[in-house]
Design an enzyme around this catalytic site. Structure first.
Site, short mmCIF file in Angstrom:
data_model
loop_
_atom_site.label_atom_id
_atom_site.label_comp_id
_atom_site.label_asym_id
_atom_site.label_seq_id
_atom_site.Cartn_x
_atom_site.Cartn_y
_atom_site.Cartn_z
N THR A 23 -0.20 -2.50 -3.52
CA THR A 23 0.47 -2.88 -2.27
C THR A 23 -0.35 -3.92 -1.53
O THR A 23 -1.58 -3.88 -1.60
CB THR A 23 0.65 -1.61 -1.39
N SER A 25 -0.63 -8.06 0.58
CA SER A 25 -0.28 -9.48 0.50
C SER A 25 -0.80 -10.14 -0.77
O SER A 25 -0.22 -11.12 -1.25
CB SER A 25 -0.81 -10.21 1.74
N GLY A 79 -4.74 -4.54 -4.66
CA GLY A 79 -5.66 -5.26 -3.77
C GLY A 79 -6.71 -4.30 -3.22
O GLY A 79 -6.76 -3.13 -3.59
N LYS A 91 -9.75 0.88 0.62
CA LYS A 91 -8.35 0.49 0.57
C LYS A 91 -7.59 1.21 1.67
O LYS A 91 -8.08 2.16 2.26
CB LYS A 91 -7.75 0.86 -0.80
N GLY A 92 -6.38 0.71 1.91
CA GLY A 92 -5.53 1.40 2.88
C GLY A 92 -5.21 0.58 4.11
O GLY A 92 -4.53 1.08 5.01
N GLY A 94 -3.10 -1.53 4.28
CA GLY A 94 -1.63 -1.58 4.32
C GLY A 94 -1.01 -0.19 4.42
O GLY A 94 0.21 -0.05 4.36
N GLU A 100 -1.56 4.80 -3.71
CA GLU A 100 -2.40 3.91 -4.53
C GLU A 100 -3.45 4.71 -5.30
O GLU A 100 -3.75 4.43 -6.46
CB GLU A 100 -3.09 2.87 -3.64
C1 A5P Z 1 -2.67 -1.15 0.97
O1 A5P Z 1 -2.67 0.12 1.51
C2 A5P Z 1 -4.06 -1.60 0.78
O2 A5P Z 1 -4.87 -0.75 0.06
C3 A5P Z 1 -4.13 -3.01 0.22
O3 A5P Z 1 -4.26 -3.01 -1.16
C4 A5P Z 1 -5.28 -3.68 0.85
O4 A5P Z 1 -5.17 -3.47 2.24
C5 A5P Z 1 -5.32 -5.17 0.56
O5 A5P Z 1 -4.29 -5.81 1.21
P1 A5P Z 1 -4.15 -7.39 1.21
O6 A5P Z 1 -3.98 -7.82 -0.20
O7 A5P Z 1 -2.91 -7.63 2.04
O8 A5P Z 1 -5.36 -7.95 1.85
#
Ligand code: A5P
Length: 225
Positions: A23, A25, A79, A91-92, A94, A100
Protein backbone atom coordinates in the site's frame (compact mmCIF):
# COMPACT_ATOMS: atom_id res chain seq x y z
CA UNK A 1 12.58 8.19 -7.38
CA UNK A 2 9.61 6.23 -6.09
CA UNK A 3 8.72 5.25 -9.64
CA UNK A 4 12.15 3.93 -10.60
CA UNK A 5 12.34 1.84 -7.43
CA UNK A 6 8.84 0.49 -8.03
CA UNK A 7 9.47 -0.39 -11.66
CA UNK A 8 12.73 -2.16 -10.79
CA UNK A 9 10.88 -4.34 -8.25
CA UNK A 10 8.36 -5.35 -10.88
CA UNK A 11 11.24 -6.90 -12.88
CA UNK A 12 11.33 -9.67 -10.25
CA UNK A 13 7.79 -10.80 -11.06
CA UNK A 14 7.52 -14.02 -13.05
CA UNK A 15 4.63 -15.63 -14.84
CA UNK A 16 2.12 -17.51 -12.69
CA UNK A 17 3.24 -15.89 -9.43
CA UNK A 18 0.92 -14.79 -6.65
CA UNK A 19 2.01 -11.30 -5.63
CA UNK A 20 1.33 -9.50 -2.34
CA UNK A 21 0.41 -5.95 -3.26
CA UNK A 22 1.47 -3.42 -0.62
CA UNK A 23 0.00 0.00 0.00
CA UNK A 24 1.10 3.59 -0.57
CA UNK A 25 2.23 6.09 -3.13
CA UNK A 26 5.36 4.10 -4.10
CA UNK A 27 3.40 0.88 -4.57
CA UNK A 28 1.00 2.79 -6.80
CA UNK A 29 3.76 3.03 -9.42
CA UNK A 30 4.34 -0.73 -9.17
CA UNK A 31 0.62 -1.42 -9.61
CA UNK A 32 0.53 0.71 -12.73
CA UNK A 33 3.48 -1.18 -14.23
CA UNK A 34 2.07 -4.59 -13.23
CA UNK A 35 -1.24 -3.63 -14.85
CA UNK A 36 0.59 -2.75 -18.06
CA UNK A 37 2.39 -6.12 -18.07
CA UNK A 38 -0.86 -7.97 -17.36
CA UNK A 39 -2.42 -6.25 -20.34
CA UNK A 40 0.53 -7.43 -22.41
CA UNK A 41 -0.03 -11.05 -21.35
CA UNK A 42 1.65 -11.54 -17.95
CA UNK A 43 -0.34 -14.04 -15.89
CA UNK A 44 -0.24 -13.26 -12.17
CA UNK A 45 -2.67 -12.81 -9.32
CA UNK A 46 -2.41 -10.12 -6.67
CA UNK A 47 -3.42 -10.03 -3.02
CA UNK A 48 -4.13 -6.44 -1.94
CA UNK A 49 -3.17 -5.21 1.53
CA UNK A 50 -5.78 -2.43 1.68
CA UNK A 51 -9.02 -1.22 0.19
CA UNK A 52 -7.05 1.51 -1.59
CA UNK A 53 -4.76 -1.00 -3.23
CA UNK A 54 -7.72 -3.18 -4.14
CA UNK A 55 -9.32 -0.22 -5.90
CA UNK A 56 -6.12 0.63 -7.75
CA UNK A 57 -5.49 -2.99 -8.75
CA UNK A 58 -8.97 -3.17 -10.21
CA UNK A 59 -8.38 0.08 -12.06
CA UNK A 60 -5.19 -1.37 -13.60
CA UNK A 61 -6.96 -4.69 -14.34
CA UNK A 62 -4.74 -6.81 -12.11
CA UNK A 63 -6.51 -10.11 -11.30
CA UNK A 64 -7.00 -10.50 -7.56
CA UNK A 65 -7.13 -13.42 -5.18
CA UNK A 66 -6.93 -14.12 -1.47
CA UNK A 67 -4.31 -15.95 0.57
CA UNK A 68 -6.91 -18.61 1.37
CA UNK A 69 -7.58 -19.20 -2.31
CA UNK A 70 -3.98 -18.97 -3.54
CA UNK A 71 -2.41 -20.91 -0.67
CA UNK A 72 0.95 -19.16 -1.05
CA UNK A 73 2.50 -15.81 -1.91
CA UNK A 74 5.61 -15.97 -4.05
CA UNK A 75 6.59 -12.33 -3.76
CA UNK A 76 5.33 -9.20 -2.00
CA UNK A 77 6.17 -5.69 -3.14
CA UNK A 78 5.55 -2.99 -0.55
CA UNK A 79 6.72 0.46 0.52
CA UNK A 80 8.06 1.62 3.89
CA UNK A 81 8.37 4.78 5.93
CA UNK A 82 11.85 4.02 7.27
CA UNK A 83 14.48 1.37 6.50
CA UNK A 84 17.58 0.77 8.63
CA UNK A 85 20.90 -0.92 7.82
CA UNK A 86 19.53 -4.32 8.89
CA UNK A 87 16.56 -3.92 6.55
CA UNK A 88 14.24 -3.52 9.49
CA UNK A 89 11.34 -1.22 8.73
CA UNK A 90 8.78 1.17 10.07
CA UNK A 91 5.54 0.86 8.11
CA UNK A 92 2.01 2.08 8.52
CA UNK A 93 2.17 5.70 7.38
CA UNK A 94 -0.74 4.76 5.14
CA UNK A 95 -2.52 2.93 7.95
CA UNK A 96 -2.36 -0.53 6.35
CA UNK A 97 0.28 -2.04 8.67
CA UNK A 98 -1.73 -4.98 10.00
CA UNK A 99 -2.77 -6.34 6.62
CA UNK A 100 0.70 -5.58 5.27
CA UNK A 101 2.31 -7.56 8.07
CA UNK A 102 -0.02 -10.51 7.58
CA UNK A 103 0.84 -10.65 3.89
CA UNK A 104 4.56 -10.07 4.53
CA UNK A 105 4.64 -12.86 7.12
CA UNK A 106 3.21 -15.36 4.63
CA UNK A 107 5.36 -14.30 1.66
CA UNK A 108 8.31 -16.28 0.38
CA UNK A 109 10.10 -13.09 -0.71
CA UNK A 110 9.59 -9.45 0.18
CA UNK A 111 10.88 -6.53 -1.83
CA UNK A 112 10.56 -3.10 -0.27
CA UNK A 113 10.55 -0.04 -2.50
CA UNK A 114 11.48 3.41 -1.19
CA UNK A 115 13.05 6.68 -2.20
CA UNK A 116 16.40 7.48 -0.60
CA UNK A 117 14.91 9.78 2.05
CA UNK A 118 13.56 6.66 3.82
CA UNK A 119 16.95 5.03 4.51
CA UNK A 120 18.00 5.86 8.09
CA UNK A 121 20.72 4.94 10.58
CA UNK A 122 18.22 4.28 13.36
CA UNK A 123 14.49 3.66 13.23
CA UNK A 124 12.09 6.10 14.86
CA UNK A 125 14.13 9.30 14.76
CA UNK A 126 12.21 10.97 11.95
CA UNK A 127 9.04 8.93 11.68
CA UNK A 128 6.56 8.05 14.44
CA UNK A 129 5.80 4.38 14.93
CA UNK A 130 2.18 3.61 14.01
CA UNK A 131 0.36 1.20 16.31
CA UNK A 132 -3.10 -0.12 15.37
CA UNK A 133 -5.36 -0.45 18.44
CA UNK A 134 -8.96 -1.50 18.96
CA UNK A 135 -11.31 1.36 19.79
CA UNK A 136 -12.49 -0.18 23.05
CA UNK A 137 -10.81 1.67 25.96
CA UNK A 138 -8.12 2.92 23.57
CA UNK A 139 -7.09 5.63 26.05
CA UNK A 140 -5.94 2.89 28.45
CA UNK A 141 -3.97 1.25 25.63
CA UNK A 142 -2.39 4.63 24.89
CA UNK A 143 -1.39 5.02 28.54
CA UNK A 144 0.22 1.58 28.53
CA UNK A 145 2.19 2.52 25.41
CA UNK A 146 3.50 5.68 27.11
CA UNK A 147 5.69 3.39 29.24
CA UNK A 148 7.94 3.14 26.20
CA UNK A 149 8.84 6.84 26.57
CA UNK A 150 7.13 8.15 23.50
CA UNK A 151 4.76 10.99 22.67
CA UNK A 152 1.53 9.52 21.38
CA UNK A 153 -1.17 11.01 19.21
CA UNK A 154 -4.38 9.52 17.91
CA UNK A 155 -4.21 9.69 14.12
CA UNK A 156 -6.91 11.96 12.74
CA UNK A 157 -8.29 12.97 9.39
CA UNK A 158 -9.47 16.55 9.74
CA UNK A 159 -11.13 16.38 13.16
CA UNK A 160 -12.17 12.75 13.14
CA UNK A 161 -10.11 9.73 14.17
CA UNK A 162 -8.61 7.85 11.25
CA UNK A 163 -10.21 4.39 10.94
CA UNK A 164 -8.23 1.50 9.47
CA UNK A 165 -9.62 -1.03 7.00
CA UNK A 166 -10.05 -3.28 10.05
CA UNK A 167 -12.21 -0.70 11.87
CA UNK A 168 -9.53 0.29 14.40
CA UNK A 169 -7.60 3.40 15.45
CA UNK A 170 -3.95 4.26 14.84
CA UNK A 171 -1.76 5.69 17.60
CA UNK A 172 1.34 7.39 16.23
CA UNK A 173 4.19 7.02 18.74
CA UNK A 174 7.02 9.50 18.49
CA UNK A 175 10.36 8.35 19.92
CA UNK A 176 13.73 10.09 20.12
CA UNK A 177 14.98 6.89 18.61
CA UNK A 178 14.01 3.21 18.84
CA UNK A 179 16.97 1.56 20.57
CA UNK A 180 15.98 -2.08 20.27
CA UNK A 181 13.44 -2.49 17.45
CA UNK A 182 13.45 -6.31 17.68
CA UNK A 183 12.42 -6.27 21.35
CA UNK A 184 10.06 -3.35 20.95
CA UNK A 185 8.08 -5.09 18.22
CA UNK A 186 7.42 -7.96 20.62
CA UNK A 187 6.79 -5.84 23.73
CA UNK A 188 4.26 -3.50 22.11
CA UNK A 189 2.22 -6.39 20.80
CA UNK A 190 1.92 -7.80 24.34
CA UNK A 191 -0.28 -4.88 25.43
CA UNK A 192 -3.98 -5.82 25.36
CA UNK A 193 -5.79 -3.62 22.85
CA UNK A 194 -2.83 -3.47 20.48
CA UNK A 195 -3.65 -5.17 17.20
CA UNK A 196 -0.26 -4.72 15.53
CA UNK A 197 2.64 -2.28 15.35
CA UNK A 198 4.53 -0.91 12.37
CA UNK A 199 7.92 -2.46 13.16
CA UNK A 200 8.71 -5.04 10.47
CA UNK A 201 11.72 -6.94 11.77
CA UNK A 202 13.65 -9.42 9.65
CA UNK A 203 10.92 -9.59 7.03
CA UNK A 204 12.42 -7.68 4.08
CA UNK A 205 14.69 -9.67 1.77
CA UNK A 206 15.62 -6.79 -0.48
CA UNK A 207 15.13 -3.03 -0.44
CA UNK A 208 15.19 -1.14 -3.72
CA UNK A 209 16.07 2.49 -3.16
CA UNK A 210 15.35 5.10 -5.79
CA UNK A 211 17.67 8.10 -5.78
CA UNK A 212 18.68 10.91 -8.11
CA UNK A 213 21.48 8.70 -9.47
CA UNK A 214 19.22 5.72 -10.18
CA UNK A 215 18.42 2.65 -8.10
CA UNK A 216 20.44 0.88 -5.45
CA UNK A 217 19.55 -2.52 -4.03
CA UNK A 218 20.12 -3.30 -0.36
CA UNK A 219 20.21 -6.90 0.71
CA UNK A 220 20.98 -8.25 4.15
CA UNK A 221 24.69 -7.43 4.73
CA UNK A 222 25.28 -6.73 1.01
CA UNK A 223 24.90 -3.46 -0.85
CA UNK A 224 24.85 -3.66 -4.65
CA UNK A 225 24.49 -0.93 -7.22
C1 A5P B 1 1.08 1.83 4.34
O1 A5P B 1 0.43 1.55 5.53
C2 A5P B 1 2.52 2.01 4.60
O2 A5P B 1 3.13 0.97 5.27
C3 A5P B 1 3.27 2.36 3.34
O3 A5P B 1 3.83 1.24 2.74
C4 A5P B 1 4.33 3.32 3.71
O4 A5P B 1 3.72 4.33 4.47
C5 A5P B 1 5.01 3.94 2.50
O5 A5P B 1 4.15 4.78 1.84
P1 A5P B 1 4.61 5.67 0.62
O6 A5P B 1 5.07 4.76 -0.46
O7 A5P B 1 3.35 6.42 0.24
O8 A5P B 1 5.67 6.59 1.10
Amino acid sequence: MKRIAAEKAVDYIENDMTIGLGTGSTVKFALKKIGKLVNEGLSIKGIPTSQNTKKLAKKYQIPLTTLKEAGEIHLTIDGADEVDQNLNLIKGGGGALTREKIIAFHSKKIIIIVDDSKVVKSLGIDFPLPVEVVKYEWEATKKALERFNCEISLRKIMNDPYITDNGNYILDCEFDRIHDPEQMEIDINLIPGVVENGLFIGLADRVIVGGSQGVMTLEKEIIQS
